[in-house]
Design a protein around this motif. Structure first.
Motif, mmCIF file in Angstrom:
data_model
loop_
_atom_site.group_PDB
_atom_site.id
_atom_site.type_symbol
_atom_site.label_atom_id
_atom_site.label_comp_id
_atom_site.label_asym_id
_atom_site.label_seq_id
_atom_site.Cartn_x
_atom_site.Cartn_y
_atom_site.Cartn_z
ATOM 1 N N GLY A 224 4.789 0.287 -8.293
ATOM 2 C CA GLY A 224 3.371 0.066 -8.014
ATOM 3 C C GLY A 224 2.410 0.839 -8.896
ATOM 4 O O GLY A 224 1.199 0.603 -8.840
ATOM 5 N N LYS B 79 1.907 0.881 -12.204
ATOM 6 C CA LYS B 79 1.239 0.085 -13.225
ATOM 7 C C LYS B 79 0.163 -0.809 -12.621
ATOM 8 O O LYS B 79 -0.903 -1.020 -13.208
ATOM 9 C CB LYS B 79 2.274 -0.773 -13.971
ATOM 10 N N GLU B 80 0.421 -1.314 -11.420
ATOM 11 C CA GLU B 80 -0.500 -2.264 -10.790
ATOM 12 C C GLU B 80 -1.661 -1.596 -10.077
ATOM 13 O O GLU B 80 -2.761 -2.165 -10.015
ATOM 14 C CB GLU B 80 0.255 -3.141 -9.779
ATOM 15 N N HIS B 81 -1.451 -0.402 -9.522
ATOM 16 C CA HIS B 81 -2.438 0.152 -8.596
ATOM 17 C C HIS B 81 -3.060 1.487 -9.023
ATOM 18 O O HIS B 81 -3.828 2.075 -8.258
ATOM 19 C CB HIS B 81 -1.807 0.318 -7.210
#
Length: 408
Positions: A121, A123-125
């Motif tokens: 998570g 990289k995404e958040h």
């Protein structure tokens, strides 16, 4: 009549290493000796070591960048604005998103990228302070959290919680700038300062790993006095839309936060991996003259390179100081190659010291072996920043972009 073609030197990237190579090279060779091409994603260079200012909102993003064209000698250099996709060393070609460039000599100075180490998570958040646009996004995101705090249904503690993953130079400097910025944000949006939470999560037992312990203790005490909570020997195991899950020993804990800044990992460019170089996380162990192993016409410098200390095989850190010194050596060696000289220079880093800012009014550092605290360290930090500008663009660039107020 025989027409001799000039060798073509292609420089990929206009960060500290690439731009220093370019500015030195265009001074040392004449227009008939070589054709120089600079390829860069943007038409500007940005001071990577200043990005934490822009991310925190204590310095406008335009102050941390300047136009490349202002430093180029148009009689000697052609600038191509483009994104590098892949390097083909067999064919001596560089593939761009919308173009292709051939070369006789290549300088790979593509800089670094955020390394998440596969943490779920992240990289995404999370956000990473890796570019001007990334810094602007962080600043705008934080301001939005404060601006909407009093909105009906939005008044939650996590909007005012900022988690920083990693207590290296970038993390510590960002925290220092944010503790300066928070009082103004709180005044602007009717928020009490004690409602804001800063949590720094560091996997090792100390911030600024490897730095002088007295200086680290000073920095940590200063930031703690300004409200920063340090969680040492603690890892971020997962990043979610609502915060992070951390682990210390066998215990896990969830921290709810709308803002997560990741500053614990930098790798070399993924172009290195795609192009078939033997590398570790996008970084190539270069030869003493900065050329890639087995390639006499390809130099790799800056964040994409690994320079080993001969004595103990220690890897020098990928700092701006070393990148600029590499640029000078690289330019000198390119000049020798196009003039058919065999005595290439060996790159030997000259580590003068390191300074870490802690906001507008404080800093720590070691310069020529001397420990500096507070105003003296802050003064030296500005001197170092101005010197870097001077080396790339001379006095005019210092006057345009430099930190001229050295004592405040």
């Amino acid at each position: 009549m025989i027409i001799l073609l000039k060798p073509k030197i292609v420089i990929l990237g206009a960060g500290y290493a690439g731009l220093m190579t370019l500015t030195r090279l265009q001074k040392t060779i004449n227009v008939n000796e070589a054709e120089i091409i600079l390829v860069n994603k943007h038409d500007y260079h940005y001071e990577t070591t200043w990005l934490h200012h822009a991310a925190a909102g204590t310095l406008h993003h335009d102050r941390v960048r300047f136009n490349i064209n202002n430093l180029i000698d148009r009689n000697k250099v052609k600038f191509i604005q483009g994104t590098v996709v892949e390097i083909n060393t067999d064919k001596k070609k560089v593939r761009l998103e919308n173009d292709e460039v051939s070369y006789d000599y290549l300088v790979v100075a593509l800089g670094g990228e955020s390394e998440t180490f596969g943490i779920k998570g992240l990289k995404e958040h999370s956000f990473a302070i890796v570019s001007v646009n990334a810094a602007r996004k962080i600043r705008n995101h934080i301001e939005y959290q404060f601006a909407t705090y009093h909105t009906a249904g939005e008044k939650t503690e996590d909007k005012l919680t900022i988690v920083v993953g990693g207590a290296g130079f970038t993390g510590m400097e960002f925290l220092g700038e944010m503790t300066d910025r928070i009082p103004k944000l709180c005044r602007d949006y009717d928020i009490k300062e004690n409602q804001v939470k800063f949590i720094c999560v560091e996997a090792t037992d100390s911030p600024l790993t490897g730095f002088d312990t007295d200086l680290v203790s000073y920095a940590m005490a200063y930031l703690e006095g300004r409200g920063v909570q340090f969680k040492l020997n603690t890892e971020i195991r997962e990043c979610t839309p609502g915060g992070v899950i951390i682990q210390s020993g066998d215990e896990q804990e969830e921290i709810k936060a709308r803002t997560v800044i990741w500053s614990a990992g930098i790798r070399g460019s993924t172009v290195i991996d795609r192009s078939g170089f033997e590398a570790k996380r996008g970084r190539v162990v270069v030869q003493p003259d900065l050329r890639a192993p087995g390639l006499d016409n390809v130099f790799i410098i800056g964040d994409c390179s690994i320079v080993l200390n001969k004595k103990d095989q220690y890897e020098y850190p990928p700092t701006a100081q070393i990148a600029m010194q590499q640029g000078i050596t690289c330019a000198n060696n390119l000049s020798k190659l196009i003039r058919k000289k065999a005595d290439l220079e060996t790159f030997v880093p000259n580590i003068r010291g390191s300074v870490c800012s802690l906001g507008e009014n404080n800093a720590i550092g070691i310069v020529y072996g001397k420990k500096l605290f507070g105003p003296k360290a802050l003064f030296m930090k500005k001197v170092i920043d101005n010197r870097a500008l001077y080396m790339m663009g001379g006095a005019s660039l210092v006057f345009k972009k430099g930190k001229l107020n050295l004592f405040g």
